[in-house]
Enzyme design. Structure first.
Site, PDB file in Angstrom:
ATOM      1  N   TYR A 107       0.829  -1.208   0.000  1.00 34.60           N
ATOM      2  CA  TYR A 107       0.000   0.000   0.000  1.00 34.60           C
ATOM      3  C   TYR A 107       0.868   1.264   0.000  1.00 34.60           C
ATOM      4  CZ  TYR A 107      -3.887   3.045   1.540  1.00 34.60           C
ATOM      5  OH  TYR A 107      -4.841   4.025   1.645  1.00 34.60           O
TER       6      TYR A 107
ATOM      7  N   LYS B 241       0.871   4.069  -2.926  1.00 33.20           N
ATOM      8  CA  LYS B 241       0.502   5.459  -2.650  1.00 33.20           C
ATOM      9  C   LYS B 241       1.654   6.423  -2.952  1.00 33.20           C
ATOM     10  CE  LYS B 241      -3.788   4.985  -1.469  1.00 33.20           C
ATOM     11  NZ  LYS B 241      -4.821   5.404  -2.456  1.00 33.20           N
TER      12      LYS B 241
END
Length: 252
Positions: free
Chosen positions: A153, A157
């Site tokens: 993640y 991002k």
């Protein structure tokens, strides 16, 4: 704030930040395409918009699949008009420590966040450049700075930020801006799932998180939606290539 009514697309808009953003853009006067993996799950968001007098349609799209993205964007252009606002919000988590993280965990997160944003933006930018106007907002996260248990993640991002800055450079001459919002702790189903994963009650999780935030509260989806509203407005035309941390305090 000056806002010309346009057609907006919000991905991952069945709930949470996406739903709040779709509602806010509709309140700003835009027609909104509410995209999520499950078209039926978008009904509540669409119903809220139409009940308030707005225009919205639900569109079921797996943003990681090019054929679905192209068909979805074509349908939106046909039913609502050329989309010139795009909010790439769709996302999933597959949290785990690196030594436990599977290849599928990694690929799934990359496919939805990065591949999805790439495919959606590529499909929509043709309408933006033709109209000589566009607003792209990509959802990053404070996790882009690194976060235990989120190698996939965090990498995705952080990638969204580089993607955003490149879009701003390439598309600026066509009247298109691209910015990223990096939320801090936002009270959503996703953060509730994180609380469950670490084995604490959501109420305790929220209270603990609030203590570490300078404004002494956790964020709400509407906090992000308000920032999207500004970045997609006519008056935000000189703001591009930025990463705005909406986190209740400064982030390094």
């Amino acid at each position: 704030m000056t806002t010309t009514p346009r057609t907006a697309i919000v991905t991952g808009a069945a709930r949470g930040i996406g739903a709040a953003t779709a509602l806010r853009l509709a309140a700003d006067g835009h027609a909104v395409a509410v995209i999520d993996l499950d078209e039926e799950a978008c009904a509540a968001t669409v119903d809220q918009i139409t009940a308030a007098g707005g225009r919205a349609i639900a569109v079921g799209v797996d943003v990681s699949q090019a054929d679905q993205v192209e068909a979805g964007v074509a349908r939106i252009a046909d039913e609502l008009g050329a989309p010139t606002i795009l909010v790439n919000n769709a996302g999933i988590i597959r949290d785990n420590l690196l030594f436990k993280m599977t290849q599928d965990d990694w690929d799934a997160v990359m496919n939805v966040h990065l591949r999805g944003a790439f495919l959606m933006t590529k499909a929509v930018q043709a309408h933006m450049t033709a109209e000589k106007f566009g607003r792209i907002v990509n959802l990053s996260s404070t996790s882009a700075l690194g976060n235990r248990g989120q190698a996939n993640y965090s990498a995705a991002k952080a990638g969204m930020q580089g993607f955003t800055k490149t879009l701003a450079i390439e598309l600026g001459k066509f009247g298109v801006t691209a910015n990223a919002i990096a939320p801090g702790f936002i009270q959503t189903d996703m953060t509730a799932a994180t609380a469950e994963r670490v084995g604490v009650s959501f109420e305790d999780f929220l209270a603990h998180a609030a203590k570490a935030i300078p404004v002494q509260r956790v964020g709400q989806p509407e906090d992000i939606a308000a920032t999207v509203s500004f970045l997609t407005s006519d008056e935000a035309g000189f703001v591009s290539g930025q990463v705005i941390y909406v986190a209740g305090g400064p982030k390094d």
